[in-house]
Design an enzyme around this catalytic site. Structure first.
Site, short mmCIF file in Angstrom:
data_model
loop_
_atom_site.label_atom_id
_atom_site.label_comp_id
_atom_site.label_asym_id
_atom_site.label_seq_id
_atom_site.Cartn_x
_atom_site.Cartn_y
_atom_site.Cartn_z
N GLN A 98 0.85 -1.20 0.00
CA GLN A 98 0.00 0.00 0.00
C GLN A 98 0.88 1.24 0.00
O GLN A 98 0.38 2.35 -0.15
CB GLN A 98 -0.89 0.01 1.24
CG GLN A 98 -1.87 -1.15 1.32
CD GLN A 98 -2.53 -1.22 2.70
OE1 GLN A 98 -3.53 -0.56 2.94
NE2 GLN A 98 -1.95 -1.99 3.59
N HIS A 116 -1.55 1.41 -4.17
CA HIS A 116 -1.96 2.81 -3.96
C HIS A 116 -1.07 3.79 -4.72
O HIS A 116 -1.04 4.98 -4.38
CB HIS A 116 -1.97 3.13 -2.45
CG HIS A 116 -3.08 2.44 -1.71
ND1 HIS A 116 -3.12 2.34 -0.34
CD2 HIS A 116 -4.21 1.82 -2.17
CE1 HIS A 116 -4.22 1.67 0.03
NE2 HIS A 116 -4.88 1.35 -1.06
N CYS A 124 -0.98 12.44 -16.17
CA CYS A 124 -1.78 13.54 -16.71
C CYS A 124 -3.27 13.21 -16.56
O CYS A 124 -3.71 12.13 -16.95
CB CYS A 124 -1.43 13.77 -18.17
SG CYS A 124 -2.41 15.07 -18.93
C1 BJW Z 1 4.56 -0.75 12.75
C2 BJW Z 1 5.67 -0.01 13.10
C3 BJW Z 1 6.87 -0.69 13.07
C4 BJW Z 1 4.04 1.28 13.27
N1 BJW Z 1 6.91 -1.97 12.71
N2 BJW Z 1 4.61 -2.03 12.39
C5 BJW Z 1 -16.81 1.83 4.53
C6 BJW Z 1 -16.49 0.49 4.68
C7 BJW Z 1 -15.53 -0.11 3.88
C8 BJW Z 1 -14.87 0.61 2.91
C9 BJW Z 1 -15.17 1.94 2.77
C10 BJW Z 1 -16.14 2.53 3.55
N3 BJW Z 1 -16.22 3.84 3.19
C11 BJW Z 1 -15.33 4.07 2.20
C12 BJW Z 1 -14.68 2.91 1.93
C13 BJW Z 1 -13.61 2.71 0.94
C14 BJW Z 1 -12.31 3.39 1.35
C15 BJW Z 1 -11.95 2.98 2.77
O1 BJW Z 1 -11.37 1.94 3.02
N4 BJW Z 1 -12.25 3.81 3.76
C16 BJW Z 1 -11.98 3.45 5.14
C17 BJW Z 1 -11.18 4.54 5.79
C18 BJW Z 1 -13.28 3.14 5.82
N5 BJW Z 1 -11.32 2.91 0.43
C19 BJW Z 1 -11.13 3.49 -0.75
O2 BJW Z 1 -11.73 4.48 -1.10
C20 BJW Z 1 -10.15 2.80 -1.67
N6 BJW Z 1 -10.75 2.57 -2.91
C21 BJW Z 1 -11.79 1.73 -3.06
O3 BJW Z 1 -12.34 1.18 -2.13
O4 BJW Z 1 -12.11 1.53 -4.37
C22 BJW Z 1 -13.30 0.82 -4.65
C23 BJW Z 1 -14.28 1.80 -5.10
C24 BJW Z 1 -13.86 2.97 -5.63
C25 BJW Z 1 -14.79 3.87 -6.04
C26 BJW Z 1 -16.12 3.60 -5.93
C27 BJW Z 1 -16.54 2.40 -5.40
C28 BJW Z 1 -15.60 1.49 -5.00
C29 BJW Z 1 -8.93 3.68 -1.91
C30 BJW Z 1 -8.08 3.81 -0.69
C31 BJW Z 1 -6.94 4.78 -0.96
C32 BJW Z 1 -6.03 4.95 0.25
N7 BJW Z 1 -5.12 6.02 0.00
C33 BJW Z 1 -4.13 6.34 1.03
C34 BJW Z 1 -3.40 7.69 0.65
C35 BJW Z 1 -2.76 7.64 -0.75
C36 BJW Z 1 -1.35 7.20 -0.73
C37 BJW Z 1 -0.44 8.11 0.09
O5 BJW Z 1 -0.63 9.35 0.11
O6 BJW Z 1 0.52 7.60 0.71
O7 BJW Z 1 -3.22 5.25 1.19
S1 BJW Z 1 -4.83 6.55 2.67
C38 BJW Z 1 -3.50 5.80 3.53
O8 BJW Z 1 -3.99 4.62 4.22
C39 BJW Z 1 -2.51 5.32 2.46
C40 BJW Z 1 -2.16 3.96 2.97
O9 BJW Z 1 -1.66 3.14 1.95
C41 BJW Z 1 -3.45 3.47 3.58
C42 BJW Z 1 -3.28 2.35 4.58
O10 BJW Z 1 -2.56 2.79 5.71
P1 BJW Z 1 -1.57 1.78 6.44
O11 BJW Z 1 -0.46 1.43 5.56
O12 BJW Z 1 -2.34 0.66 7.04
O13 BJW Z 1 -0.96 2.74 7.59
P2 BJW Z 1 -1.54 3.05 9.03
O14 BJW Z 1 -0.89 4.29 9.49
O15 BJW Z 1 -3.01 3.03 9.06
O16 BJW Z 1 -1.05 1.81 9.92
C43 BJW Z 1 0.32 1.60 10.21
C44 BJW Z 1 0.47 0.31 11.00
O17 BJW Z 1 1.85 0.07 11.19
C45 BJW Z 1 -0.19 0.35 12.39
O18 BJW Z 1 -0.91 -0.85 12.62
C46 BJW Z 1 1.01 0.42 13.35
O19 BJW Z 1 0.80 -0.26 14.58
C47 BJW Z 1 2.08 -0.27 12.55
N8 BJW Z 1 3.43 0.13 12.86
N9 BJW Z 1 5.23 1.29 13.43
C48 BJW Z 1 5.72 -2.59 12.39
N10 BJW Z 1 8.01 -0.04 13.42
#
Ligand code: BJW
Length: 244
Positions: A98, A116, A124
């Site tokens: 991700q 992601h 573009c």
């Molecule tokens: C350690 C550590 C160490 C710390 N060692 N571990 C309701 C229900 C279900 C789904 C949805 C809903 N409402 C909306 C949705 C869909 C939505 C969604 O999921 N929303 C939720 C918030 C509810 N998802 C989307 O919109 C996605 N698209 C989609 O579903 O398409 C289908 C669709 C599209 C259109 C119409 C209809 C259907 C797209 C999601 C895009 C996410 N984008 C981001 C930002 C862009 C990239 C960027 O700028 O970098 O991506 S958001 C952000 O979160 C980023 C990440 O990739 C993503 C995940 O985060 P991640 O990696 O899990 O990080 P953290 O910070 O959350 O967790 C870190 C972890 O590491 C923690 O557990 C710590 O404990 C641990 N940690 N230090 C090991 N040293």
């Protein structure tokens, strides 16, 4: 839709999130000091936010691009262990990240899907031309594909947008014998749903490696908790030695 139930090593799918890059100096999103504690995600990680204020979004990603190019930001032992696993495992290893950083590539991983997007690319909005772009991006830049000005955007997937290469990911999930989720909070879909998909369609083993239990921790059969630089190399070592 079935997993390999023989004794020979089967395919592995690994999902990584921001936690794996934390010890390399990059921020997570949802930790107490994470990115979403400083900026509003609706402003910088949605198409609506970009339409409202593209300069703010460019500044946000330009700062992250600059940080990624800081010589102090390097792959850590967890990235290196996953590259070793891919090189030494006798079946396929697909890394689905991700993360938009390039630390897995720099560590030597080859089979990677950036679901992601990638920080060092821009595309573009008018003609979809995709280009490597390690520098700052602004509304003054022109697309090399169509010649239009101000149409380039970060090649990242924002909320409400479809993540990349989903068909290939679900194919791999449906054919794996082991699914490992590393350093992700399990709060963002569809990635958060991969473990349920694997459990529904395969007999694959499911393992979580994280600093602390994620939102979906109970969905995994096994878990090892601690900093990624410790738990990931240890897990890979056991796997390659046939002890895990
Ligand atoms: C350690 C550590 C160490 C710390 N060692 N571990 C309701 C229900 C279900 C789904 C949805 C809903 N409402 C909306 C949705 C869909 C939505 C969604 O999921 N929303 C939720 C918030 C509810 N998802 C989307 O919109 C996605 N698209 C989609 O579903 O398409 C289908 C669709 C599209 C259109 C119409 C209809 C259907 C797209 C999601 C895009 C996410 N984008 C981001 C930002 C862009 C990239 C960027 O700028 O970098 O991506 S958001 C952000 O979160 C980023 C990440 O990739 C993503 C995940 O985060 P991640 O990696 O899990 O990080 P953290 O910070 O959350 O967790 C870190 C972890 O590491 C923690 O557990 C710590 O404990 C641990 N940690 N230090 C090991 N040293």
């Amino acid at each position: 839709m079935s997993s390999d139930t023989s004794t020979r090593p089967g395919n592995i799918v690994i999902l990584t999130g921001a936690g794996i890059s934390k010890e390399s100096g990059l921020d997570t999103f949802r930790c107490a000091d994470g990115i979403w504690s400083r900026v509003n995600l609706e402003d910088v990680a949605t198409p609506e936010g970009f339409a409202r204020d593209p300069e703010l979004v460019h500044a946000f990603y330009n700062a992250r691009r600059e940080k990624l190019s800081d010589p102090a930001v390097q792959p850590n032992a967890a990235h290196a262990a996953l590259a070793r696993l891919e090189a030494e495992w006798p079946a396929e290893v697909l890394l689905v990240t991700q993360n938009i950083d390039d630390l897995h590539e720099r560590a030597g991983s080859r089979e990677i899907i950036h679901m992601h997007g990638e920080l060092n690319k821009v595309r573009c909005q008018a003609c979809e031309h995709l280009v490597v772009w390690p520098d700052a991006l602004s509304l003054e830049h022109t697309c090399a594909g169509c010649g239009r000005k101000g149409t380039l955007r970060p090649h990242v997937v924002w909320f409400g947008e479809m993540p990349l290469e989903m068909e290939r990911i679900y194919d791999a999930l449906s054919q794996c014998s082991l699914f490992v989720s590393i350093g992700t909070s399990g709060q963002v879909y569809p990635a958060a749903g991969f473990v349920s998909h694997v459990r529904m369609y395969t007999r694959a083993r499911t393992v979580e490696l994280n600093l602390e239990p994620s939102t979906g921790a109970t969905l995994f059969e096994e878990a090892f908790y601690g900093p990624a630089s410790g738990v990931v190399p240890a897990f890979v070592e056991r796997l390659l030695a046939g002890r895990s």
